[in-house]
Design an enzyme around this catalytic site. Structure first.
Site, PDB file in Angstrom:
ATOM      1  N   SER A  93      12.260   5.546   7.625  1.00 56.64           N
ATOM      2  CA  SER A  93      11.888   5.612   6.520  1.00 56.64           C
ATOM      3  C   SER A  93      11.159   7.078   6.405  1.00 56.64           C
ATOM      4  CB  SER A  93      10.975   4.630   5.902  1.00 56.64           C
ATOM      5  OG  SER A  93      10.513   4.788   4.425  1.00 56.64           O
ATOM      6  N   HIS A  94      10.086   7.201   5.855  1.00 59.64           N
ATOM      7  CA  HIS A  94       9.542   8.329   5.692  1.00 59.64           C
ATOM      8  C   HIS A  94       8.665   9.029   6.774  1.00 59.64           C
ATOM      9  CE1 HIS A  94       6.875   4.996   4.792  1.00 59.64           C
ATOM     10  NE2 HIS A  94       5.845   5.692   5.557  1.00 59.64           N
TER      11      HIS A  94
ATOM     12  N   ASP B 103      12.507   9.519  -0.401  1.00 60.07           N
ATOM     13  CA  ASP B 103      12.117   9.795   1.185  1.00 60.07           C
ATOM     14  C   ASP B 103      13.000   9.759   2.254  1.00 60.07           C
ATOM     15  OD1 ASP B 103      12.959   7.222   0.713  1.00 60.07           O
ATOM     16  OD2 ASP B 103      11.550   6.271   2.071  1.00 60.07           O
TER      17      ASP B 103
ATOM     18  N   ASP C 147      14.991   7.661   3.898  1.00 64.92           N
ATOM     19  CA  ASP C 147      16.093   6.865   3.721  1.00 64.92           C
ATOM     20  C   ASP C 147      16.587   6.403   2.063  1.00 64.92           C
ATOM     21  OD1 ASP C 147      13.765   5.343   3.530  1.00 64.92           O
ATOM     22  OD2 ASP C 147      14.750   3.328   4.082  1.00 64.92           O
TER      23      ASP C 147
ATOM     24  N   ASP D 121      15.056   5.162  -0.081  1.00 61.12           N
ATOM     25  CA  ASP D 121      14.583   3.873  -0.975  1.00 61.12           C
ATOM     26  C   ASP D 121      13.298   4.227  -1.938  1.00 61.12           C
ATOM     27  OD1 ASP D 121      13.108   3.852   1.107  1.00 61.12           O
ATOM     28  OD2 ASP D 121      13.460   1.754   1.742  1.00 61.12           O
ATOM     29  N   ARG D 122      12.515   5.170  -1.783  1.00 66.34           N
ATOM     30  CA  ARG D 122      11.127   5.570  -2.368  1.00 66.34           C
ATOM     31  C   ARG D 122      11.561   6.537  -3.580  1.00 66.34           C
ATOM     32  NH1 ARG D 122       5.945   5.048   1.519  1.00 66.34           N
ATOM     33  NH2 ARG D 122       6.575   3.299   2.727  1.00 66.34           N
TER      34      ARG D 122
ATOM     35  N   LYS E 150      14.764  -1.416  -2.418  1.00 69.07           N
ATOM     36  CA  LYS E 150      14.067  -0.512  -3.603  1.00 69.07           C
ATOM     37  C   LYS E 150      15.234   0.714  -3.445  1.00 69.07           C
ATOM     38  CE  LYS E 150      10.510   1.136  -0.389  1.00 69.07           C
ATOM     39  NZ  LYS E 150      10.310   0.267   0.638  1.00 69.07           N
TER      40      LYS E 150
HETATM   41  C1  G16 Z   1       8.279  -0.248   3.673  1.00 70.60           C
HETATM   42  C2  G16 Z   1       8.592  -1.734   3.188  1.00 70.60           C
HETATM   43  C3  G16 Z   1       7.688  -1.514   1.726  1.00 70.60           C
HETATM   44  C4  G16 Z   1       6.208  -1.356   1.921  1.00 70.60           C
HETATM   45  C5  G16 Z   1       6.097  -0.192   2.680  1.00 70.60           C
HETATM   46  C6  G16 Z   1       4.671   0.229   3.225  1.00 70.60           C
HETATM   47  O1  G16 Z   1       8.794   0.779   3.025  1.00 70.60           O
HETATM   48  O2  G16 Z   1       9.871  -1.836   2.788  1.00 70.60           O
HETATM   49  O3  G16 Z   1       8.038  -2.859   1.091  1.00 70.60           O
HETATM   50  O4  G16 Z   1       5.508  -1.536   0.859  1.00 70.60           O
HETATM   51  O5  G16 Z   1       6.796  -0.249   3.913  1.00 70.60           O
HETATM   52  O6  G16 Z   1       4.384  -0.946   4.259  1.00 70.60           O
HETATM   53  P1  G16 Z   1       2.964  -0.676   4.895  1.00 70.60           P
HETATM   54  O7  G16 Z   1       1.839  -0.772   3.960  1.00 70.60           O
HETATM   55  O8  G16 Z   1       2.708  -2.034   5.761  1.00 70.60           O
HETATM   56  O9  G16 Z   1       2.979   0.543   5.595  1.00 70.60           O
HETATM   57  P2  G16 Z   1       9.513   1.865   3.735  1.00 70.60           P
HETATM   58  O10 G16 Z   1      10.099   2.824   2.682  1.00 70.60           O
HETATM   59  O11 G16 Z   1       8.681   2.440   4.646  1.00 70.60           O
HETATM   60  O12 G16 Z   1      10.670   1.159   4.455  1.00 70.60           O
END
Ligand code: G16
Length: 544
Positions: free
Chosen positions: A113-114, A278, A280, A282-283, A377
């Protein structure tokens, strides 16, 4: 082509977190590490022989090598067809889209992700099921169990596939097809939104927008959709070429890490609309001219205005938000007379609600918004939703949001993150809070009276599964709230997240600075949990 069995021994740290397995690149590069996890995924699935697997990633360092490894393993394990994004690229929402459109058995997404990328950065891998969504907990637990017992994995002795050449190649009995990573996704967006109307808005010549792809996977998607199809001036999508190290940045679209975009939107001559996505894709972060829209407010505004957008004209079945997300959308749901579900953090918890058609829109405070169009997302989707609203309402972002507050009240909201704290200290802090929850209800702290304190547990209304220990929440009588959680996505130490919220119905009091409006809650959050004392930190690392 001969399938080879490679002997291996288990690693004990392959339990998927909030969103797949995330580790440092150097961990993934240990011999057999990636292969063990991939084989553990396949060993947890049934009935995929001859079926289709979708494969791609966010383009970060190690993406290409991992794609080649997984192609060989998927073929050796008996998948009939692999749909692989060109150059190994597929955003997370596009993967969900391709799985659904092509009725694939599932998909593998390579992304952390980010989290920063590069040889010293992070890498990640997640499995999505045939509905296009993240593997649910029973499956991720099965993967973990298999990873602890693994003795062999299957692969092929074969040449690398040319990931840059669209078309089909045979690998034994498996067809590997390199697909355009953007086409299916762009087609879906055209079905949901009024592209003509957005095109007309953009071509008035007085509407300006900047989209920051943060050197990550959304660049090609944003250029194709925003510039080529909707007519945004070339160059409006910045940092548009995915780089293996994300340009050395931290592709997390928030006020801290998307500084370049924030400075532009808050500077002189700012465009009307700004957005970022971000690593990937999705954000999303939504900005107006000198105006930041919190993800929680964004979800509420989209829900309140969904009927103005073609894909949602018929109304919403219901909405959902993760527990720490502000309750702004709850008030919209109440007005619309629809259900609002409160789920634990993690997109996977929305899957059952979406599949059962109980909800149409959902979102999280962590800059994630989405709908029933996919099971992930979707960053660019949120941007297009906003563009469609701007085109219909012909108002500024700030006017739309402040108008929303006047109607529904404002939920002042902020998240304070303490990153990289000692894991043991963070665990003890949470344990001490958990113990306190039983005695907090009814206690007063200044003007604040605790109405409820608990460790959030969720019972999925569709399959009845229970997820416990999803965060400590302390609710106050006047609609204020403090939530504490440990992140499930970090790769170093622990990250303590403190979520703060206060409801303000009075339009005359809705223009305060957020941190000032939350000052007493911020103070109390520290006092209740002993954050300074236990972590040795006197301020958060990131405030969003
Ligand atoms: C992932 C999950 C999200 C979650 C986020 C933060 O996002 O897909 O549902 O809200 O992590 O999670 P945490 O608070 O446990 O760090 P992404 O965009 O990182 O895949």
């Amino acid at each position: 082509m001969n399938v080879k069995q490679v002997s291996t021994t288990p690693f004990d740290d392959q339990r998927p977190g909030t969103s797949g397995l995330r580790k440092k690149v150097r961990v993934f590069r240990q011999p057999h590490y990636l292969e063990n996890f991939v084989q553990s995924i396949f060993d947890s699935l049934e009935g995929f022989r001859g079926r289709t697997l979708v494969l791609g990633g966010d383009g970060r360092y190690y993406n290409r090598q991992a794609v080649q490894t997984i192609i060989r393993m998927a073929a050796a394990n008996g998948f009939g067809r692999l749909l692989v994004g060109r150059d190994g690229l597929l955003s997370t929402p596009a993967t969900s889209c391709v799985i659904r459109k092509h009725k694939a058995f599932g998909g593998i997404i390579l992304s952390a992700s980010h989290n920063p990328a590069g040889p010293d950065g992070d890498f990640g891998i997640k499995y999505n099921t045939g509905n296009g969504g993240p593997a649910p907990e029973p499956l991720t637990e099965a993967i973990y169990r298999n990873s602890l017992a693994i003795e062999r994995y299957l692969s092929l002795d074969s040449e690398d596939i040319d990931l840059g050449a669209p078309g089909e190649t045979r690998l034994g009995d498996t067809v590997v097809e390199i697909i355009d990573p953007v086409a299916d996704y762009a087609e879906l967006m055209e079905q949901l939104f009024d592209f003509n109307r957005i095109h007309a808005l953009i071509n008035t010549g007085v509407f300006h927008m900047r989209f920051d792809a943060m050197h990550a996977v959304t660049g090609p998607y944003a250029v194709e959709i925003l510039e080529n199809r909707l007519g945004l001036a070339p160059g409006s999508v910045v940092n548009a070429v995915p780089r293996e190290d994300f340009g050395g940045g931290h592709p997390d679209p928030n006020l801290v890490y998307a500084r370049e975009l924030v400075d532009c939107l808050f500077g002189s001559g700012a465009p009307d609309f700004g957005a970022a996505s971000d690593g990937d894709g999705d954000r999303n972060m939504i900005l107006g001219r000198r105006f930041f829209v919190t993800p929680s407010d964004s979800l509420a505004v989209l829900a309140a205005n969904a009927h103005q957008v073609p894909g949602y004209r018929l109304g919403l079945a219901g909405v959902a938000r993760s527990m720490p997300t502000s309750r702004a959308v709850d008030r919209v749901a109440e007005t619309l007379g629809i259900e609002c579900y409160e789920t634990p953090t993690g997109w996977k918890f929305f899957g059952n609600l979406l599949d059962a058609n109980r909800i149409t829109l959902c979102g999280e405070e962590s800059f994630g918004t989405g709908s029933s169009h996919l099971r992930e997302k979707d960053g660019l989707w949120a941007v297009l939703f906003w563009l469609n609203l701007l085109a219909v309402r012909k108002e500024s972002v700030a006017d739309i949001v402040t108008g929303h507050w006047r109607r529904f009240g404002r939920n002042y909201y902020s998240r304070h993150d303490y990153e990289g704290v000692d894991a043991a200290a963070a665990g003890e802090l949470m344990e001490a809070l958990r113990k306190q929850t039983g005695t907090l209800a009814g206690r007063r702290f200044g003007d604040l009276e605790v109405s409820l304190a608990d460790d959030f547990a969720y019972t999925d209304p569709v399959d009845g599964s229970v997820s416990e220990h999803q965060g400590i929440r302390v609710l106050f009588g006047d609609g204020a709230r403090i939530v504490y959680r440990l992140s499930g996505t970090g790769t170093e130490g622990a990250t303590l997240r403190v979520y703060l919220e206060r409801y303000e119905p009075d339009p005359g009091r809705q223009q305060q600075d957020t941190q000032a409006a939350l000052a007493d809650l911020i103070h109390l959050a520290d006092a209740l949990a002993g954050i300074r004392e236990r972590t040795g930190r006197d301020r958060p690392t990131v405030i969003t």
